[in-house]
Design a protein around this motif. Structure first.
Motif, PDB file in Angstrom:
ATOM      1  N   VAL A  72      -4.855   0.461  -6.409  1.00 24.80           N
ATOM      2  CA  VAL A  72      -4.089  -0.725  -6.510  1.00 24.80           C
ATOM      3  C   VAL A  72      -4.561  -2.090  -7.866  1.00 24.80           C
ATOM      4  O   VAL A  72      -5.808  -1.734  -8.860  1.00 24.80           O
ATOM      5  CB  VAL A  72      -3.667  -2.681  -5.269  1.00 24.80           C
ATOM      6  CG1 VAL A  72      -4.011  -1.458  -4.170  1.00 24.80           C
ATOM      7  CG2 VAL A  72      -5.892  -2.706  -5.171  1.00 24.80           C
ATOM      8  N   LEU A 120      -0.465   5.895   4.168  1.00 26.89           N
ATOM      9  CA  LEU A 120      -1.416   6.670   4.869  1.00 26.89           C
ATOM     10  C   LEU A 120      -1.878   8.162   4.262  1.00 26.89           C
ATOM     11  O   LEU A 120      -2.548   8.166   3.944  1.00 26.89           O
ATOM     12  CB  LEU A 120      -1.682   6.658   6.238  1.00 26.89           C
ATOM     13  CG  LEU A 120      -3.461   6.625   6.325  1.00 26.89           C
ATOM     14  CD1 LEU A 120      -4.505   5.890   5.690  1.00 26.89           C
ATOM     15  CD2 LEU A 120      -3.766   6.431   7.557  1.00 26.89           C
ATOM     16  N   TYR A 166      -8.124   6.307   0.644  1.00 26.78           N
ATOM     17  CA  TYR A 166      -8.540   5.635  -0.756  1.00 26.78           C
ATOM     18  C   TYR A 166      -6.492   4.956  -0.948  1.00 26.78           C
ATOM     19  O   TYR A 166      -5.893   5.205  -0.386  1.00 26.78           O
ATOM     20  CB  TYR A 166      -8.154   6.054  -1.852  1.00 26.78           C
ATOM     21  CG  TYR A 166      -8.094   7.194  -2.093  1.00 26.78           C
ATOM     22  CD1 TYR A 166      -6.991   7.196  -3.023  1.00 26.78           C
ATOM     23  CD2 TYR A 166      -8.213   8.923  -1.405  1.00 26.78           C
ATOM     24  CE1 TYR A 166      -5.761   8.088  -4.116  1.00 26.78           C
ATOM     25  CE2 TYR A 166      -7.137   9.587  -1.952  1.00 26.78           C
ATOM     26  CZ  TYR A 166      -6.467   9.418  -2.910  1.00 26.78           C
ATOM     27  OH  TYR A 166      -5.258  10.299  -3.153  1.00 26.78           O
ATOM     28  N   GLN A 167      -7.159   3.564  -2.383  1.00 25.81           N
ATOM     29  CA  GLN A 167      -6.063   2.714  -1.814  1.00 25.81           C
ATOM     30  C   GLN A 167      -6.404   2.813  -3.906  1.00 25.81           C
ATOM     31  O   GLN A 167      -7.354   1.944  -4.382  1.00 25.81           O
ATOM     32  CB  GLN A 167      -5.429   1.599  -1.441  1.00 25.81           C
ATOM     33  CG  GLN A 167      -4.792   1.099  -1.519  1.00 25.81           C
ATOM     34  CD  GLN A 167      -4.616  -0.619  -0.437  1.00 25.81           C
ATOM     35  OE1 GLN A 167      -5.585  -0.533  -0.026  1.00 25.81           O
ATOM     36  NE2 GLN A 167      -3.731  -0.723  -0.572  1.00 25.81           N
ATOM     37  N   THR A 197       1.148  -1.283   0.339  1.00 29.40           N
ATOM     38  CA  THR A 197      -0.132   0.066   0.002  1.00 29.40           C
ATOM     39  C   THR A 197       1.047   1.257   0.009  1.00 29.40           C
ATOM     40  O   THR A 197       1.852   1.040   0.478  1.00 29.40           O
ATOM     41  CB  THR A 197      -1.176   0.266   1.369  1.00 29.40           C
ATOM     42  OG1 THR A 197      -0.260   0.093   2.150  1.00 29.40           O
ATOM     43  CG2 THR A 197      -1.643  -0.710   1.664  1.00 29.40           C
ATOM     44  N   THR A 198       0.438   2.127  -0.356  1.00 28.98           N
ATOM     45  CA  THR A 198       0.822   3.842  -0.034  1.00 28.98           C
ATOM     46  C   THR A 198       0.731   4.336   1.361  1.00 28.98           C
ATOM     47  O   THR A 198       0.317   3.442   2.122  1.00 28.98           O
ATOM     48  CB  THR A 198       0.347   4.663  -1.353  1.00 28.98           C
ATOM     49  OG1 THR A 198      -1.079   5.087  -0.778  1.00 28.98           O
ATOM     50  CG2 THR A 198       0.369   4.286  -2.299  1.00 28.98           C
ATOM     51  N   SER A 254      -2.776   9.063   0.781  1.00 24.32           N
ATOM     52  CA  SER A 254      -4.079   8.464   0.221  1.00 24.32           C
ATOM     53  C   SER A 254      -5.282   9.058   1.054  1.00 24.32           C
ATOM     54  O   SER A 254      -6.174   8.712   1.201  1.00 24.32           O
ATOM     55  CB  SER A 254      -4.201   6.665   0.163  1.00 24.32           C
ATOM     56  OG  SER A 254      -4.300   6.775   1.727  1.00 24.32           O
TER      57      SER A 254
END
Length: 109
Positions: free
Chosen positions: A47, A8, A44-45, A5-6, A11
């Protein structure tokens, strides 16, 4: 499959993040606190996923000062929802983290 993930802070939309403010589910003080800057805020994420594949989206949350919480899964490629906005606020409490989870299948290309 775990998807990287990026961070926090990369996002967040319309909220501020304070890092390491609470004990996370693993017992370490690494949980973040989010404070909304507007009547709504979003995490949001984005991927990359494979077509026609089953995935599980999950995260930990605590009620804090929130009065409503929802998640959704959206397909950017096809501009369509996969999992509709789902309220999970009633599953939360203010003293412990709760794992929220949904399993879904991605559409064909």
């Amino acid at each position: 499959e775990n998807i990287e993930t990026t961070t926090l802070k990369e996002s967040i939309d319309k909220a501020t993040v304070t890092e390491n403010t609470d004990e996370a589910p693993d017992g370490e003080t690494t949980a973040e606190t989010l404070e909304p800057l507007a009547s709504w805020s979003a995490i949001y994420q984005i991927v990359a996923v494979s077509a026609e594949t089953e995935y599980t989206f999950s995260f930990y949350a605590k009620a804090g000062t929130a009065t409503a919480c929802r998640y959704l899964v959206y397909d950017l490629t096809n501009s369509a929802g996969i999992v509709a906005a789902t309220d999970y606020y009633s599953q939360l409490n203010g003293s412990t983290f709760t794992r929220i989870s949904t399993t879904f299948n991605t559409p064909a290309d």
